[in-house]
Write a protein that holds these residues in place. Structure first.
Motif, mmCIF file in Angstrom:
data_model
loop_
_atom_site.group_PDB
_atom_site.id
_atom_site.type_symbol
_atom_site.label_atom_id
_atom_site.label_comp_id
_atom_site.label_asym_id
_atom_site.label_seq_id
_atom_site.Cartn_x
_atom_site.Cartn_y
_atom_site.Cartn_z
ATOM 1 N N GLU A 106 0.805 -1.221 0.000
ATOM 2 C CA GLU A 106 0.000 0.000 0.000
ATOM 3 C C GLU A 106 0.844 1.280 0.000
ATOM 4 O OE1 GLU A 106 -3.409 -0.483 -0.205
ATOM 5 O OE2 GLU A 106 -2.764 -2.560 -0.315
ATOM 6 N N ILE A 107 1.797 1.349 0.908
ATOM 7 C CA ILE A 107 2.476 2.619 1.179
ATOM 8 C C ILE A 107 3.242 3.150 -0.030
ATOM 9 C CG2 ILE A 107 4.218 3.754 2.622
ATOM 10 C CD1 ILE A 107 3.287 1.949 4.934
ATOM 11 N N PRO A 108 4.118 2.361 -0.674
ATOM 12 C CA PRO A 108 4.864 2.943 -1.803
ATOM 13 C C PRO A 108 3.997 3.271 -3.012
ATOM 14 C CG PRO A 108 5.321 0.591 -1.611
ATOM 15 C CD PRO A 108 4.534 0.970 -0.398
ATOM 16 N N ILE A 109 3.042 2.389 -3.315
ATOM 17 C CA ILE A 109 2.222 2.618 -4.512
ATOM 18 C C ILE A 109 1.267 3.778 -4.293
ATOM 19 C CG2 ILE A 109 0.403 1.634 -5.960
ATOM 20 C CD1 ILE A 109 1.795 -1.009 -5.808
ATOM 21 N N ALA A 110 0.616 3.843 -3.134
ATOM 22 C CA ALA A 110 -0.308 4.948 -2.861
ATOM 23 C C ALA A 110 0.438 6.279 -2.837
ATOM 24 C CB ALA A 110 -1.021 4.716 -1.528
ATOM 25 N N THR A 111 1.670 6.280 -2.323
ATOM 26 C CA THR A 111 2.480 7.502 -2.311
ATOM 27 C C THR A 111 2.785 7.961 -3.737
ATOM 28 O OG1 THR A 111 3.514 6.899 -0.201
ATOM 29 C CG2 THR A 111 4.644 8.535 -1.549
ATOM 30 N N ALA A 112 3.252 7.032 -4.569
ATOM 31 C CA ALA A 112 3.601 7.371 -5.949
ATOM 32 C C ALA A 112 2.382 7.822 -6.738
ATOM 33 C CB ALA A 112 4.262 6.180 -6.622
ATOM 34 N N ARG A 113 1.260 7.119 -6.562
ATOM 35 C CA ARG A 113 0.049 7.464 -7.317
ATOM 36 C C ARG A 113 -0.521 8.805 -6.869
ATOM 37 N NH1 ARG A 113 -1.197 5.186 -11.943
ATOM 38 N NH2 ARG A 113 -3.400 5.552 -11.518
ATOM 39 N N ALA A 114 -0.395 9.112 -5.582
ATOM 40 C CA ALA A 114 -0.909 10.391 -5.082
ATOM 41 C C ALA A 114 -0.139 11.573 -5.655
ATOM 42 C CB ALA A 114 -0.847 10.412 -3.553
ATOM 43 N N LEU A 115 1.168 11.422 -5.827
ATOM 44 C CA LEU A 115 2.004 12.530 -6.295
ATOM 45 C C LEU A 115 2.125 12.596 -7.812
ATOM 46 C CD1 LEU A 115 4.925 12.362 -3.685
ATOM 47 C CD2 LEU A 115 2.922 13.861 -3.666
ATOM 48 N N ALA A 116 1.703 11.545 -8.508
ATOM 49 C CA ALA A 116 1.893 11.470 -9.961
ATOM 50 C C ALA A 116 1.307 12.652 -10.739
ATOM 51 C CB ALA A 116 1.321 10.148 -10.483
ATOM 52 N N PRO A 117 0.104 13.162 -10.394
ATOM 53 C CA PRO A 117 -0.472 14.236 -11.231
ATOM 54 C C PRO A 117 0.191 15.596 -11.047
ATOM 55 C CG PRO A 117 -2.163 13.064 -9.954
ATOM 56 C CD PRO A 117 -0.838 12.710 -9.374
ATOM 57 N N PHE A 118 1.067 15.729 -10.042
ATOM 58 C CA PHE A 118 1.560 17.054 -9.678
ATOM 59 C C PHE A 118 3.017 17.236 -10.117
ATOM 60 C CE2 PHE A 118 -1.548 15.626 -6.526
ATOM 61 C CZ PHE A 118 -2.530 16.594 -6.697
ATOM 62 N N ASN A 119 3.195 18.024 -11.160
ATOM 63 C CA ASN A 119 4.542 18.353 -11.626
ATOM 64 C C ASN A 119 4.986 19.721 -11.107
ATOM 65 O OD1 ASN A 119 4.888 15.976 -13.172
ATOM 66 N ND2 ASN A 119 3.693 16.867 -14.854
ATOM 67 N N ASN A 120 4.073 20.699 -11.169
ATOM 68 C CA ASN A 120 4.427 22.069 -10.785
ATOM 69 C C ASN A 120 4.315 22.320 -9.287
ATOM 70 O OD1 ASN A 120 4.847 22.723 -13.512
ATOM 71 N ND2 ASN A 120 2.674 23.207 -13.786
ATOM 72 N N ASN A 121 3.445 21.596 -8.601
ATOM 73 C CA ASN A 121 3.257 21.824 -7.166
ATOM 74 C C ASN A 121 3.404 20.520 -6.381
ATOM 75 O OD1 ASN A 121 0.938 20.807 -8.308
ATOM 76 N ND2 ASN A 121 -0.465 21.991 -7.041
ATOM 77 N N ALA A 122 4.442 19.760 -6.707
ATOM 78 C CA ALA A 122 4.686 18.490 -6.011
ATOM 79 C C ALA A 122 4.978 18.712 -4.536
ATOM 80 C CB ALA A 122 5.855 17.756 -6.670
ATOM 81 N N GLY A 123 5.615 19.861 -4.220
ATOM 82 C CA GLY A 123 5.916 20.150 -2.816
ATOM 83 C C GLY A 123 4.659 20.296 -1.982
ATOM 84 N N SER A 124 3.683 21.038 -2.502
ATOM 85 C CA SER A 124 2.409 21.198 -1.790
ATOM 86 C C SER A 124 1.680 19.872 -1.665
ATOM 87 C CB SER A 124 1.521 22.213 -2.531
ATOM 88 O OG SER A 124 2.128 23.477 -2.558
ATOM 89 N N ALA A 125 1.693 19.079 -2.739
ATOM 90 C CA ALA A 125 1.023 17.773 -2.716
ATOM 91 C C ALA A 125 1.668 16.847 -1.692
ATOM 92 C CB ALA A 125 1.067 17.140 -4.101
ATOM 93 N N ALA A 126 3.007 16.858 -1.621
ATOM 94 C CA ALA A 126 3.710 16.007 -0.657
ATOM 95 C C ALA A 126 3.466 16.478 0.769
ATOM 96 C CB ALA A 126 5.204 16.011 -0.969
ATOM 97 N N ALA A 127 3.422 17.810 0.968
ATOM 98 C CA ALA A 127 3.170 18.347 2.306
ATOM 99 C C ALA A 127 1.770 17.974 2.796
ATOM 100 C CB ALA A 127 3.346 19.861 2.294
#
Length: 258
Positions: A178-199
């Protein structure tokens, strides 16, 4: 995460549990200095308007418009909630119910590390063959099966370290999907604001997991049933969430093709 309980138990055994907080303070200071000296500012032109509270709120709120973002955050929160719930409940189960000394917690911790290693290996193999959403569903199904097996073992009176550890390894193999795939899939759509998405992801998953941990401590069951019952319920919720999202994507694809 797997080595943390082992180190903490060693410190408590040979010194005092209070020393754990001193160790954490020292490590935090080292990390703070490392970040300050080794991660210089990369933004060449500062945007003063970016830190305006309304702007920040709008940026974070806009993240949830991305397809699947909230779904993957929920999966992460449920998964980490089970990890923390196990770390909270396992010591009492081992010491009070199995009447073993706390050194046996080393065995449980290493079993969890082994489960994560095995699950990560299997997950890597599956990623090239199966869509990530189906791997998330499979992971939740594995957690559910492991929880039901643990529930059955405890119900039959096999309240011992191996009766607990073997189903727990199965559970954590599922969590490692769950953890690695859900993390990668959650951040995948965000190129310009990946920092906000990760936060937002970090805040959401840790906050959600903390709430689950607190809720688990208030469950009025026999200690031997707390982990299997709660994990079975949480994994069933997670399975319904990801299957519902897969169904939603399938229906949307059919409409596009039509």
């Amino acid at each position: 995460p797997g080595l943390g309980p082992v180190v903490g138990t060693l410190i408590a055994h040979y010194g005092s549990w209070h020393i754990n907080f001193l160790v954490l303070s020292i490590l935090s200071g080292v990390l703070l200095l490392s970040v300050y000296w080794m991660f210089p500012e990369t933004l060449r032109e500062k945007n003063r308007h970016a830190i305006h509270p309304i702007k920040i709120f709008k940026n974070y709120f806009a993240l949830f418009k991305a397809s699947g973002y909230l779904v993957y955050l929920l999966i992460l929160g449920l998964s980490l909630g089970m990890v923390y719930g196990a770390l909270v409940e396992a010591p009492g189960l081992i010491i009070n119910e199995m009447h073993l000394n706390k050194q046996w917690f080393y065995v449980v911790a290493f079993g969890i590390v082994f489960a994560f290693m095995l699950g990560s290996f299997l997950c890597t193999k599956l990623c090239s063959r199966v869509h990530e959403n189906w791997i998330l569903a499979l992971g939740m199904l594995i957690i559910l099966i492991g929880s039901l097996v643990l529930w059955g073992v405890m119900s039959l009176g096999f309240v011992n370290i191996w009766g607990f550890l073997i189903p727990a390894i199965v559970i954590f193999v599922g969590i490692s999907f769950e953890i690695p795939i859900a993390t990668a899939r959650a951040l995948a759509p965000f190129n310009n604001n990946a920092g906000s998405a990760a936060a937002m992801m970090g805040c959401f998953q840790m906050g959600f997991a903390s709430l689950i941990t607190v809720a688990v401590t208030f469950v009025e069951l026999k200690p031997i049933f707390t982990i299997p019952v709660c994990f079975a319920g949480l994994s069933l919720i997670g399975l319904c969430i990801i299957l519902g999202y897969i169904y939603h994507l399938t229906m949307r694809l059919k409409k596009l093709r039509a």
